[in-house]
Design a protein around this motif. Structure first.
Motif, PDB file in Angstrom:
ATOM      1  N   LEU A 123       0.829  -0.956   0.166  1.00  0.00           N
ATOM      2  CA  LEU A 123       0.213   0.012   0.161  1.00  0.00           C
ATOM      3  C   LEU A 123       0.523   1.121  -0.186  1.00  0.00           C
ATOM      4  N   ARG A 124       1.805   1.029   1.029  1.00  0.00           N
ATOM      5  CA  ARG A 124       2.919   2.213   0.459  1.00  0.00           C
ATOM      6  C   ARG A 124       3.160   2.608  -0.729  1.00  0.00           C
ATOM      7  N   GLU A 125       3.840   1.918  -1.861  1.00  0.00           N
ATOM      8  CA  GLU A 125       4.506   1.100  -2.865  1.00  0.00           C
ATOM      9  C   GLU A 125       3.055   2.390  -3.316  1.00  0.00           C
ATOM     10  N   ILE A 126       1.992   1.943  -3.602  1.00  0.00           N
ATOM     11  CA  ILE A 126       1.087   2.536  -4.258  1.00  0.00           C
ATOM     12  C   ILE A 126       0.479   4.038  -3.621  1.00  0.00           C
ATOM     13  N   THR A 127       0.889   4.489  -2.278  1.00  0.00           N
ATOM     14  CA  THR A 127       0.243   6.186  -1.773  1.00  0.00           C
ATOM     15  C   THR A 127       1.941   6.812  -2.235  1.00  0.00           C
ATOM     16  N   LEU A 128       2.624   6.545  -1.926  1.00  0.00           N
ATOM     17  CA  LEU A 128       3.672   6.852  -1.901  1.00  0.00           C
ATOM     18  C   LEU A 128       4.382   7.674  -3.827  1.00  0.00           C
ATOM     19  N   GLN A 129       3.834   7.406  -3.935  1.00  0.00           N
ATOM     20  CA  GLN A 129       4.048   7.003  -5.494  1.00  0.00           C
ATOM     21  C   GLN A 129       3.129   9.017  -5.802  1.00  0.00           C
ATOM     22  N   LEU A 130       2.245   8.818  -5.335  1.00  0.00           N
ATOM     23  CA  LEU A 130       1.385  10.151  -5.887  1.00  0.00           C
ATOM     24  C   LEU A 130       2.153  11.465  -5.367  1.00  0.00           C
ATOM     25  N   PRO A 131       1.517  12.404  -6.253  1.00  0.00           N
ATOM     26  CA  PRO A 131       2.534  13.843  -6.223  1.00  0.00           C
ATOM     27  C   PRO A 131       1.871  14.059  -4.574  1.00  0.00           C
ATOM     28  N   ASP A 132       3.455  14.418  -4.042  1.00  0.00           N
ATOM     29  CA  ASP A 132       3.582  15.221  -2.697  1.00  0.00           C
ATOM     30  C   ASP A 132       2.457  14.231  -1.156  1.00  0.00           C
ATOM     31  N   ALA A 133       2.339  13.179  -1.922  1.00  0.00           N
ATOM     32  CA  ALA A 133       2.134  12.161  -1.153  1.00  0.00           C
ATOM     33  C   ALA A 133       3.366  11.534   0.172  1.00  0.00           C
ATOM     34  N   ALA A 134       3.246  11.303   1.250  1.00  0.00           N
ATOM     35  CA  ALA A 134       3.399  11.438   2.599  1.00  0.00           C
ATOM     36  C   ALA A 134       3.000  10.743   3.427  1.00  0.00           C
ATOM     37  N   GLU A 135       3.546   9.854   4.268  1.00  0.00           N
ATOM     38  CA  GLU A 135       3.100   9.981   5.422  1.00  0.00           C
ATOM     39  C   GLU A 135       3.134  10.246   7.342  1.00  0.00           C
ATOM     40  N   LYS A 136       1.927   9.263   7.527  1.00  0.00           N
ATOM     41  CA  LYS A 136       1.852   9.667   9.592  1.00  0.00           C
ATOM     42  C   LYS A 136       1.485   8.877   9.814  1.00  0.00           C
ATOM     43  N   VAL A 137       1.885   8.671  11.298  1.00  0.00           N
ATOM     44  CA  VAL A 137       1.022   7.937  12.227  1.00  0.00           C
ATOM     45  C   VAL A 137       0.001   9.104  12.417  1.00  0.00           C
ATOM     46  N   SER A 138      -1.871   8.742  12.406  1.00  0.00           N
ATOM     47  CA  SER A 138      -2.968   8.809  13.002  1.00  0.00           C
ATOM     48  C   SER A 138      -3.227   8.359  13.750  1.00  0.00           C
ATOM     49  N   PHE A 139      -3.801   8.213  14.913  1.00  0.00           N
ATOM     50  CA  PHE A 139      -4.373   7.030  15.898  1.00  0.00           C
ATOM     51  C   PHE A 139      -4.219   5.753  15.796  1.00  0.00           C
ATOM     52  N   GLY A 140      -2.601   5.482  16.296  1.00  0.00           N
ATOM     53  CA  GLY A 140      -2.056   4.520  15.609  1.00  0.00           C
ATOM     54  C   GLY A 140      -2.042   3.717  14.452  1.00  0.00           C
ATOM     55  N   MET A 141      -2.391   4.438  13.355  1.00  0.00           N
ATOM     56  CA  MET A 141      -2.690   4.071  12.405  1.00  0.00           C
ATOM     57  C   MET A 141      -1.645   4.964  10.636  1.00  0.00           C
ATOM     58  N   PRO A 142      -0.942   3.968   9.888  1.00  0.00           N
ATOM     59  CA  PRO A 142      -0.443   4.760   8.893  1.00  0.00           C
ATOM     60  C   PRO A 142      -1.649   5.655   8.471  1.00  0.00           C
ATOM     61  N   ALA A 143      -1.653   6.885   7.965  1.00  0.00           N
ATOM     62  CA  ALA A 143      -1.877   7.926   7.172  1.00  0.00           C
ATOM     63  C   ALA A 143      -1.658   8.394   5.922  1.00  0.00           C
ATOM     64  N   PHE A 144      -1.860   8.258   5.198  1.00  0.00           N
ATOM     65  CA  PHE A 144      -1.248   8.566   3.692  1.00  0.00           C
ATOM     66  C   PHE A 144      -2.233  10.035   2.880  1.00  0.00           C
ATOM     67  N   PHE A 145      -1.366  11.518   3.075  1.00  0.00           N
ATOM     68  CA  PHE A 145      -1.728  13.123   3.238  1.00  0.00           C
ATOM     69  C   PHE A 145      -0.908  13.394   2.201  1.00  0.00           C
ATOM     70  N   THR A 146      -1.486  14.431   1.600  1.00  0.00           N
ATOM     71  CA  THR A 146      -0.370  15.726   0.546  1.00  0.00           C
ATOM     72  C   THR A 146      -0.872  16.780   2.383  1.00  0.00           C
ATOM     73  N   THR A 147      -2.098  17.345   2.092  1.00  0.00           N
ATOM     74  CA  THR A 147      -3.013  18.784   2.625  1.00  0.00           C
ATOM     75  C   THR A 147      -3.412  17.587   3.356  1.00  0.00           C
ATOM     76  N   LYS A 148      -5.098  17.018   3.105  1.00  0.00           N
ATOM     77  CA  LYS A 148      -5.654  16.357   3.941  1.00  0.00           C
ATOM     78  C   LYS A 148      -5.038  14.534   3.464  1.00  0.00           C
ATOM     79  N   VAL A 149      -5.724  14.135   4.405  1.00  0.00           N
ATOM     80  CA  VAL A 149      -5.184  12.318   4.554  1.00  0.00           C
ATOM     81  C   VAL A 149      -5.998  11.838   3.352  1.00  0.00           C
ATOM     82  N   PHE A 150      -5.687  10.874   2.461  1.00  0.00           N
ATOM     83  CA  PHE A 150      -6.518  10.262   1.517  1.00  0.00           C
ATOM     84  C   PHE A 150      -6.759   8.648   1.279  1.00  0.00           C
ATOM     85  N   THR A 151      -5.600   8.134   2.452  1.00  0.00           N
ATOM     86  CA  THR A 151      -6.046   6.948   2.710  1.00  0.00           C
ATOM     87  C   THR A 151      -5.410   6.656   4.148  1.00  0.00           C
ATOM     88  N   TYR A 152      -6.589   5.389   4.690  1.00  0.00           N
ATOM     89  CA  TYR A 152      -5.656   4.867   5.954  1.00  0.00           C
ATOM     90  C   TYR A 152      -5.948   3.410   5.637  1.00  0.00           C
TER      91      TYR A 152
END
Length: 132
Positions: free
Chosen positions: A17-46
């Motif tokens: 899932l990281r491979e898929i999400t982090l290839q998108l422009p400006d995508a990054a990862e953070k931990v939110s409520f104990g789970m990985p969250a993928f975002f730009t300015t807003k989260v698009f995948t948990y």
């Protein structure tokens, strides 16, 4: 008090899932409520989600939450691989199980649709410029 991590860093499903999400422009990862969250300015995948069942909830660790394209949402709601996530479901999010042998091209399509709905016009334009 921060939530404790509820995922395994070496989880191969999370890795894919990281491979898929982090290839998108400006995508990054953070931990939110104990789970990985993928975002730009807003989260698009948990990665991982909760579903209300009776008076309690069920945690789906090997699943993802995405913002469903309104056109696709009715079919996704009927799909047995999907669930209505607590908290985010009323805002158009859908849970999608990644157990077994998921179709990763379908996963990528759902992630991209969620990205398009949350990332903003400038990033979507960059995504389209790099798409075949």
């Amino acid at each position: 008090m921060p939530h404790p991590p509820m995922f395994d860093e070496d989880d191969p499903v999370l890795g894919r899932l990281r491979e898929i999400t982090l290839q998108l422009p400006d995508a990054a990862e953070k931990v939110s409520f104990g789970m990985p969250a993928f975002f730009t300015t807003k989260v698009f995948t948990y990665y991982g989600g909760l579903e209300k069942v009776g008076d309690g909830h069920v945690r789906h660790l090997t699943s993802m939450l995405v913002v469903a394209d309104p056109v696709d949402r009715p079919a996704l709601v009927e799909d047995p691989r999907c669930y209505h996530p607590m908290y985010l479901g009323p805002a158009g999010w859908i849970g999608f199980h990644l157990t077994g042998d998921p179709d990763w091209s379908e996963v990528a399509e759902l992630v991209e649709a969620s990205y398009r709905l949350t990332a903003g016009a400038r990033r979507v334009k960059r995504l389209d410029a790099h798409s075949p």
